[in-house]
Write a protein that holds these residues in place. Sequence first.
Motif, mmCIF file in Angstrom:
data_model
loop_
_atom_site.group_PDB
_atom_site.id
_atom_site.type_symbol
_atom_site.label_atom_id
_atom_site.label_comp_id
_atom_site.label_asym_id
_atom_site.label_seq_id
_atom_site.Cartn_x
_atom_site.Cartn_y
_atom_site.Cartn_z
ATOM 1 N N ALA A 151 15.868 -13.041 -36.882
ATOM 2 C CA ALA A 151 17.262 -13.282 -36.508
ATOM 3 C C ALA A 151 17.592 -14.767 -36.533
ATOM 4 C CB ALA A 151 17.547 -12.691 -35.123
ATOM 5 N N GLU A 152 16.698 -15.599 -36.033
ATOM 6 C CA GLU A 152 16.936 -17.051 -36.049
ATOM 7 C C GLU A 152 17.031 -17.570 -37.474
ATOM 8 O OE1 GLU A 152 13.718 -18.464 -33.612
ATOM 9 O OE2 GLU A 152 14.830 -18.058 -31.748
ATOM 10 N N GLU A 156 23.777 -16.745 -37.218
ATOM 11 C CA GLU A 156 24.831 -15.842 -36.734
ATOM 12 C C GLU A 156 25.712 -15.271 -37.849
ATOM 13 O OE1 GLU A 156 25.177 -14.322 -33.928
ATOM 14 O OE2 GLU A 156 23.630 -15.426 -32.868
ATOM 15 N N GLU A 157 26.114 -16.090 -38.804
ATOM 16 C CA GLU A 157 27.008 -15.592 -39.873
ATOM 17 C C GLU A 157 26.334 -14.534 -40.730
ATOM 18 O OE1 GLU A 157 30.312 -15.976 -40.124
ATOM 19 O OE2 GLU A 157 29.994 -16.990 -38.207
ATOM 20 N N ARG A 158 25.093 -14.774 -41.132
ATOM 21 C CA ARG A 158 24.377 -13.775 -41.931
ATOM 22 C C ARG A 158 24.092 -12.520 -41.118
ATOM 23 N NH1 ARG A 158 19.612 -16.558 -45.182
ATOM 24 N NH2 ARG A 158 19.387 -14.463 -46.006
ATOM 25 N N LEU A 159 23.863 -12.681 -39.815
ATOM 26 C CA LEU A 159 23.655 -11.511 -38.955
ATOM 27 C C LEU A 159 24.914 -10.658 -38.875
ATOM 28 C CD1 LEU A 159 21.523 -12.978 -36.046
ATOM 29 C CD2 LEU A 159 20.815 -11.220 -37.683
ATOM 30 N N LYS A 160 26.076 -11.291 -38.807
ATOM 31 C CA LYS A 160 27.337 -10.534 -38.799
ATOM 32 C C LYS A 160 27.486 -9.727 -40.080
ATOM 33 C CE LYS A 160 29.868 -13.621 -35.759
ATOM 34 N NZ LYS A 160 30.928 -14.633 -35.655
ATOM 35 N N GLU A 161 27.172 -10.326 -41.202
ATOM 36 C CA GLU A 161 27.232 -9.608 -42.479
ATOM 37 C C GLU A 161 26.216 -8.472 -42.529
ATOM 38 O OE1 GLU A 161 29.517 -9.839 -44.932
ATOM 39 O OE2 GLU A 161 30.497 -11.168 -43.482
ATOM 40 N N TYR A 162 25.015 -8.734 -42.048
ATOM 41 C CA TYR A 162 23.972 -7.707 -42.004
ATOM 42 C C TYR A 162 24.442 -6.521 -41.166
ATOM 43 C CZ TYR A 162 19.501 -5.431 -41.083
ATOM 44 O OH TYR A 162 18.485 -4.509 -40.987
ATOM 45 N N ARG A 163 25.014 -6.806 -40.003
ATOM 46 C CA ARG A 163 25.479 -5.720 -39.126
ATOM 47 C C ARG A 163 26.577 -4.911 -39.811
ATOM 48 N NH1 ARG A 163 24.166 -9.503 -34.697
ATOM 49 N NH2 ARG A 163 26.195 -10.500 -34.876
ATOM 50 N N LYS A 164 27.495 -5.578 -40.512
ATOM 51 C CA LYS A 164 28.547 -4.847 -41.236
ATOM 52 C C LYS A 164 27.931 -3.931 -42.294
ATOM 53 C CE LYS A 164 32.233 -8.230 -40.715
ATOM 54 N NZ LYS A 164 33.021 -9.260 -41.397
#
Length: 178
Positions: A151-152, A156-164
Motif C-alpha cells: 500500500a505504501e 493514495e492516488e494509485r490505491l484509489k484507482e485500484y479500489r475502483k
Amino acid sequence: MAKIVTEISDELKTFIAEQKIFFVGTAAEEGRVNVSPKGMDTLRVLSSNKVIWLNLTGSGNETAAHLLKKNRITIMFCAFEGKPMILRLYGTANIYHDRDKKYHEYIDLFPKIVGARQIIEFEVDTVQTSCGYAVPLMEFKEERGVLKSWAEKQGEERLKEYRKEKNSLSIDNFETGI
C-alpha cells in the motif's frame, strides 16, 4: 459448553485485545458466503455492544458488498495461545468511507495505515463463547508487513484507482459502495 449473553464483558474485551487475528463472516440473501481473516491493529471495542474495525484495501471487498445487501455480520476470535476459547459476536454493521463524517470520527482511534479503505461499525446483539478445545495451539511469530509495504508503494492516488478497479464489485457483482 457454549455460553450466550447480550454484551461484551470486560473479560471478553481483554481477550479480544490479545488476539492477533479475527474472522469476519457475511452473506447477502443470494450469492456466496464470505469469511475474511483480519489482522494488524485494526479492531476496537468501543462499548459492551459496539465494535469498529479499520478495513484495509485488499484483493476483494465482499464484506462491504454483503453489508449493503443485508447488514448482518459475525466476527469470530479463536485463542491460538493460552487458555482455549472461541468468541463469536453477532449483530449488524454499517460501513463508513473517507467521504463520511463517522469515518472521520473514528479514524484517529487507529494507527495511521496507508490503504485504509473503510471503517465498519458493528452493533453487537449476541455474544457467544465456546470451549475452543479443538483449536490448535500456535505461537505468534510476527505481523506480516506485505500489505503495508504494498500500500505504501502504491500511494493514495494509485490505491484509489485500484479500489475502483478491484473493490467496487463483489465476486457476485454486488456493489460495494466504492
